[in-house]
Design a protein around this motif. Sequence first.
Motif, PDB file in Angstrom:
ATOM      1  N   ALA A 258       0.831  -1.208   0.000  1.00 48.49           N
ATOM      2  CA  ALA A 258       0.000   0.000   0.000  1.00 48.49           C
ATOM      3  C   ALA A 258       0.865   1.259   0.000  1.00 48.49           C
ATOM      4  O   ALA A 258       0.573   2.242  -0.696  1.00 48.49           O
ATOM      5  N   ILE A 259       1.949   1.242   0.783  1.00 48.90           N
ATOM      6  CA  ILE A 259       2.861   2.397   0.819  1.00 48.90           C
ATOM      7  C   ILE A 259       3.484   2.608  -0.557  1.00 48.90           C
ATOM      8  O   ILE A 259       3.572   3.738  -1.060  1.00 48.90           O
ATOM      9  N   GLU A 260       3.903   1.513  -1.180  1.00 51.83           N
ATOM     10  CA  GLU A 260       4.529   1.609  -2.503  1.00 51.83           C
ATOM     11  C   GLU A 260       3.554   2.155  -3.549  1.00 51.83           C
ATOM     12  O   GLU A 260       3.949   2.894  -4.463  1.00 51.83           O
ATOM     13  N   ILE A 261       2.272   1.830  -3.405  1.00 53.93           N
ATOM     14  CA  ILE A 261       1.255   2.386  -4.311  1.00 53.93           C
ATOM     15  C   ILE A 261       1.188   3.896  -4.148  1.00 53.93           C
ATOM     16  O   ILE A 261       1.056   4.636  -5.126  1.00 53.93           O
ATOM     17  N   THR A 262       1.274   4.374  -2.913  1.00 59.05           N
ATOM     18  CA  THR A 262       1.232   5.828  -2.706  1.00 59.05           C
ATOM     19  C   THR A 262       2.420   6.513  -3.378  1.00 59.05           C
ATOM     20  O   THR A 262       2.295   7.626  -3.890  1.00 59.05           O
ATOM     21  N   TYR A 263       3.578   5.843  -3.391  1.00 59.88           N
ATOM     22  CA  TYR A 263       4.736   6.417  -4.089  1.00 59.88           C
ATOM     23  C   TYR A 263       4.437   6.574  -5.579  1.00 59.88           C
ATOM     24  O   TYR A 263       4.784   7.593  -6.198  1.00 59.88           O
ATOM     25  N   ALA A 264       3.794   5.543  -6.161  1.00 60.90           N
ATOM     26  CA  ALA A 264       3.466   5.588  -7.589  1.00 60.90           C
ATOM     27  C   ALA A 264       2.436   6.682  -7.879  1.00 60.90           C
ATOM     28  O   ALA A 264       2.479   7.324  -8.937  1.00 60.90           O
ATOM     29  N   LEU A 265       1.524   6.896  -6.953  1.00 57.81           N
ATOM     30  CA  LEU A 265       0.532   7.966  -7.122  1.00 57.81           C
ATOM     31  C   LEU A 265       1.170   9.344  -6.963  1.00 57.81           C
ATOM     32  O   LEU A 265       0.879  10.271  -7.725  1.00 57.81           O
ATOM     33  N   LYS A 266       2.046   9.468  -5.980  1.00 52.78           N
ATOM     34  CA  LYS A 266       2.711  10.761  -5.763  1.00 52.78           C
ATOM     35  C   LYS A 266       3.573  11.142  -6.961  1.00 52.78           C
ATOM     36  O   LYS A 266       3.711  12.332  -7.285  1.00 52.78           O
ATOM     37  N   ALA A 267       4.131  10.144  -7.641  1.00 53.39           N
ATOM     38  CA  ALA A 267       4.937  10.412  -8.828  1.00 53.39           C
ATOM     39  C   ALA A 267       4.100  11.003  -9.956  1.00 53.39           C
ATOM     40  O   ALA A 267       4.639  11.607 -10.888  1.00 53.39           O
ATOM     41  N   GLN A 268       2.760  10.839  -9.849  1.00 56.36           N
ATOM     42  CA  GLN A 268       1.845  11.404 -10.845  1.00 56.36           C
ATOM     43  C   GLN A 268       1.270  12.753 -10.396  1.00 56.36           C
ATOM     44  O   GLN A 268       0.332  13.265 -10.993  1.00 56.36           O
ATOM     45  N   GLY A 269       1.827  13.291  -9.311  1.00 55.75           N
ATOM     46  CA  GLY A 269       1.405  14.608  -8.848  1.00 55.75           C
ATOM     47  C   GLY A 269       0.283  14.593  -7.837  1.00 55.75           C
ATOM     48  O   GLY A 269      -0.250  15.653  -7.484  1.00 55.75           O
ATOM     49  N   ILE A 270      -0.081  13.416  -7.344  1.00 49.66           N
ATOM     50  CA  ILE A 270      -1.158  13.317  -6.360  1.00 49.66           C
ATOM     51  C   ILE A 270      -0.569  13.533  -4.963  1.00 49.66           C
ATOM     52  O   ILE A 270       0.427  12.895  -4.584  1.00 49.66           O
ATOM     53  N   THR A 271      -1.165  14.422  -4.214  1.00 54.28           N
ATOM     54  CA  THR A 271      -0.628  14.796  -2.898  1.00 54.28           C
ATOM     55  C   THR A 271      -1.066  13.804  -1.836  1.00 54.28           C
ATOM     56  O   THR A 271      -2.258  13.631  -1.562  1.00 54.28           O
TER      57      THR A 271
END
Length: 425
Positions: A258-271
């Motif tokens: 789940a943490i790694e998914i947040t990294y992938a989302l943050k890389a797309q500009g999601i805060t």
Amino acid sequence: MRYESLQAKLPLAPAGEMVLGLASMKQLMAHFNHPENELPTIHIAGTNGKGSTAKMLSTILEQAGYKVGLFTSPSLVDFNERIQINGKQVTDDQLMKQVDRMTAALAPDEYYTEFEVFTGLAWLVFEAEEVDFVVLEVGLGGRLDATNIIEKPLVTVITKIALDHQKILGNTLTEIAGEKAGILKTDVPLVVYPQVDEVKQVIAHQADQLQVPIHEVKPADIELVGYDSLGLQIFNYKGHQYKLNLQAPYQVNNAALAIEITYALKAQGITISDQAIQQGLMTVTWPARFEQVATNPAIIIDGSHNMDGILSLKEALLTHYPTEKIGKRVAIMGMLADKDVVHVVKEIAPIFQKIITVTPHSNRALPAEALATMVEKTGVTVALAESDQAAFAMAIADLNSEDVLCIFGSFYFVGYLREMIQNKA
């Protein structure tokens, strides 16, 4: 809403008719101009851990200030459990508005499978409620699953792959991995759980074909620390410490995912702040996943039903309730006939002093008598119960305050026992 009430209102194909494929699902959603392609989605496939990972991620996104739709399966008792918005089950009113919308849009002789209709209802609810994100769990497999008509999810995810549903997905891990990897989309990042080498190769091949960047959770990046005074698991991931409000040891790997998914989302500009991740993991709850529902005696409810899940349950029980620190372990167990029950029983039965068998609420249920025969062959004391209520009464009559009761197996019975226990509390 109970399934029977909902099913009577829906345009369902004859019972037992399950068709893997995307054509009819695309036809269904075309009536509504394909809302699934307008909803920012994280699409999660895998054998075990899909629901736990989805719930952790949705809780993190909620803590980050977003309105999050979550679709999972199966439910424990009521259908509404499968569609949640910011952790709350969809209401009957919200659901029925979309049921009416769906039935009004379809031709009189137009029918779909149960899972297709349920998935369509989830998308209609999420569209009507204007969610910011959808966390979407695959129903079965991936490649031909009804959820897989999404054209461009934000991220795809593959949780742990193990043997299950072999008659449909294949008899080997490589065959099953191929079906799960069917959710990958060109240029869409994939976040993947630590897998065995043969599974890694299948996923890597599919990712290479579609030019998919892979973000892999590596065991070397996870460090188990222990438990705090409140029972929260403490672990480190990539140098950061987290606390997790799910007790089973295997959930730490799902949390890292789940943490790694947040990294992938943050890389797309999601805060998504570090605090949101921390709070999401500290507050997440997920019923019937090594869930303690009572103390003195301890009662654990767990929906493990395939071999990989059973091994994880066994590890969790021996970790939290070691033989030298408890009185005895008693179980209430019910299984579906299409699972690898013989090997499941051989693996799990010996850690219990007594097992009470029940027949789950399903036309695929293994009769309690047949399960009892399997348990008996292991040398463990076994008793049959004619109902969930009778099984619970038999178990409680045999327990002292230092003992442990574990209710496990098919979701088609553990949910009903969980509801009964909570109503008595």
